[in-house]
Design a protein around this motif. Structure first.
Motif, PDB file in Angstrom:
ATOM      1  N   ILE A   1       0.853  -1.188   0.000  1.00 35.55           N
ATOM      2  CA  ILE A   1       0.000   0.000   0.000  1.00 35.55           C
ATOM      3  C   ILE A   1       0.892   1.241   0.000  1.00 35.55           C
ATOM      4  O   ILE A   1       1.796   1.348   0.815  1.00 35.55           O
ATOM      5  CB  ILE A   1      -0.898   0.035   1.258  1.00 35.55           C
ATOM      6  CG1 ILE A   1      -1.706  -1.260   1.392  1.00 35.55           C
ATOM      7  CG2 ILE A   1      -1.790   1.265   1.269  1.00 35.55           C
ATOM      8  CD1 ILE A   1      -2.670  -1.507   0.278  1.00 35.55           C
ATOM      9  N   THR A   2       0.612   2.163  -0.917  1.00 30.12           N
ATOM     10  CA  THR A   2       1.326   3.436  -0.933  1.00 30.12           C
ATOM     11  C   THR A   2       0.485   4.452  -0.182  1.00 30.12           C
ATOM     12  O   THR A   2      -0.697   4.632  -0.471  1.00 30.12           O
ATOM     13  CB  THR A   2       1.571   3.910  -2.374  1.00 30.12           C
ATOM     14  OG1 THR A   2       2.320   2.903  -3.053  1.00 30.12           O
ATOM     15  CG2 THR A   2       2.331   5.226  -2.389  1.00 30.12           C
ATOM     16  N   ILE A   3       1.121   5.099   0.794  1.00 30.81           N
ATOM     17  CA  ILE A   3       0.483   6.169   1.562  1.00 30.81           C
ATOM     18  C   ILE A   3       1.486   7.306   1.624  1.00 30.81           C
ATOM     19  O   ILE A   3       2.560   7.165   2.191  1.00 30.81           O
ATOM     20  CB  ILE A   3       0.030   5.697   2.964  1.00 30.81           C
ATOM     21  CG1 ILE A   3      -0.550   6.850   3.749  1.00 30.81           C
ATOM     22  CG2 ILE A   3       1.106   4.990   3.708  1.00 30.81           C
ATOM     23  CD1 ILE A   3      -1.301   6.444   4.994  1.00 30.81           C
ATOM     24  N   GLY A   4       1.158   8.405   0.964  1.00 32.97           N
ATOM     25  CA  GLY A   4       2.122   9.499   0.851  1.00 32.97           C
ATOM     26  C   GLY A   4       3.326   9.033   0.047  1.00 32.97           C
ATOM     27  O   GLY A   4       3.176   8.460  -1.026  1.00 32.97           O
ATOM     28  N   ARG A   5       4.518   9.207   0.596  1.00 35.65           N
ATOM     29  CA  ARG A   5       5.747   8.786  -0.075  1.00 35.65           C
ATOM     30  C   ARG A   5       6.252   7.449   0.455  1.00 35.65           C
ATOM     31  O   ARG A   5       7.342   7.026   0.120  1.00 35.65           O
ATOM     32  CB  ARG A   5       6.811   9.864   0.111  1.00 35.65           C
ATOM     33  CG  ARG A   5       6.436  11.152  -0.597  1.00 35.65           C
ATOM     34  CD  ARG A   5       7.394  12.261  -0.345  1.00 35.65           C
ATOM     35  NE  ARG A   5       8.774  11.851  -0.561  1.00 35.65           N
ATOM     36  CZ  ARG A   5       9.816  12.640  -0.401  1.00 35.65           C
ATOM     37  NH1 ARG A   5       9.628  13.883  -0.034  1.00 35.65           N
ATOM     38  NH2 ARG A   5      11.024  12.205  -0.597  1.00 35.65           N
ATOM     39  N   MET A   6       5.427   6.780   1.240  1.00 35.52           N
ATOM     40  CA  MET A   6       5.831   5.539   1.890  1.00 35.52           C
ATOM     41  C   MET A   6       5.040   4.368   1.292  1.00 35.52           C
ATOM     42  O   MET A   6       3.872   4.504   0.944  1.00 35.52           O
ATOM     43  CB  MET A   6       5.535   5.687   3.391  1.00 35.52           C
ATOM     44  CG  MET A   6       5.740   4.483   4.221  1.00 35.52           C
ATOM     45  SD  MET A   6       5.476   4.835   5.990  1.00 35.52           S
ATOM     46  CE  MET A   6       3.833   5.511   6.010  1.00 35.52           C
ATOM     47  N   THR A   7       5.690   3.205   1.187  1.00 41.72           N
ATOM     48  CA  THR A   7       5.008   1.981   0.781  1.00 41.72           C
ATOM     49  C   THR A   7       5.083   0.999   1.935  1.00 41.72           C
ATOM     50  O   THR A   7       6.156   0.763   2.484  1.00 41.72           O
ATOM     51  CB  THR A   7       5.654   1.375  -0.484  1.00 41.72           C
ATOM     52  OG1 THR A   7       5.607   2.343  -1.528  1.00 41.72           O
ATOM     53  CG2 THR A   7       4.923   0.130  -0.924  1.00 41.72           C
ATOM     54  N   VAL A   8       3.925   0.450   2.306  1.00 39.76           N
ATOM     55  CA  VAL A   8       3.807  -0.429   3.466  1.00 39.76           C
ATOM     56  C   VAL A   8       3.179  -1.740   3.018  1.00 39.76           C
ATOM     57  O   VAL A   8       2.198  -1.729   2.269  1.00 39.76           O
ATOM     58  CB  VAL A   8       2.909   0.232   4.542  1.00 39.76           C
ATOM     59  CG1 VAL A   8       2.746  -0.674   5.739  1.00 39.76           C
ATOM     60  CG2 VAL A   8       3.466   1.568   4.955  1.00 39.76           C
ATOM     61  N   ALA A   9       3.721  -2.873   3.478  1.00 38.45           N
ATOM     62  CA  ALA A   9       3.124  -4.175   3.198  1.00 38.45           C
ATOM     63  C   ALA A   9       2.143  -4.517   4.316  1.00 38.45           C
ATOM     64  O   ALA A   9       2.490  -4.440   5.488  1.00 38.45           O
ATOM     65  CB  ALA A   9       4.210  -5.244   3.098  1.00 38.45           C
TER      66      ALA A   9
END
Length: 108
Positions: free
Chosen positions: A62-70
């Motif tokens: 998941i991309t949230i802002g400039r961060m990608t989180v699994a």
């Protein structure tokens, strides 16, 4: 808006969306706290960047802002989202060869 709620696990890859509700009751307290700390809560603008290749297509990036989180698919399924038109997606238009706006701080 659709008659059927769209959850984050069903969101098409690359589609920008806003999280409108999270069913925190289906998540373990520590997991819910971690997701909130990462910014995955009501009002956040997100998109699906990638789905896993394993059985069940876990995890989901998941991309949230400039961060990608699994996140696990079960966590994403607890989040109801509302699709947002991609009209404001500057990065995508730049990738398609569109001209980038001139930097006002640099003389041409």
């Amino acid at each position: 808006m659709s008659l059927y709620p769209l959850t984050l696990d069903k969101l098409p890859i690359g589609q920008l969306a806003r999280i409108v509700a999270v069913d925190w009751s289906v998540l373990v307290e520590e997991e819910a706290r971690r997701l909130r700390a990462l910014g995955l809560e009501e009002g956040a603008r997100v998109s699906v960047a990638h789905r896993g290749v394993f059985v069940g297509r876990d995890p989901i990036a998941i991309t949230i802002g400039r961060m990608t989180v699994a996140v696990r698919r079960a966590h994403a399924a607890a989040m109801t989202v509302e699709a947002i038109a991609n009209g404001g997606a500057k990065e995508k238009s730049a990738d398609r060869g569109a001209e980038k706006p001139a930097n006002p701080g640099i003389a041409a």
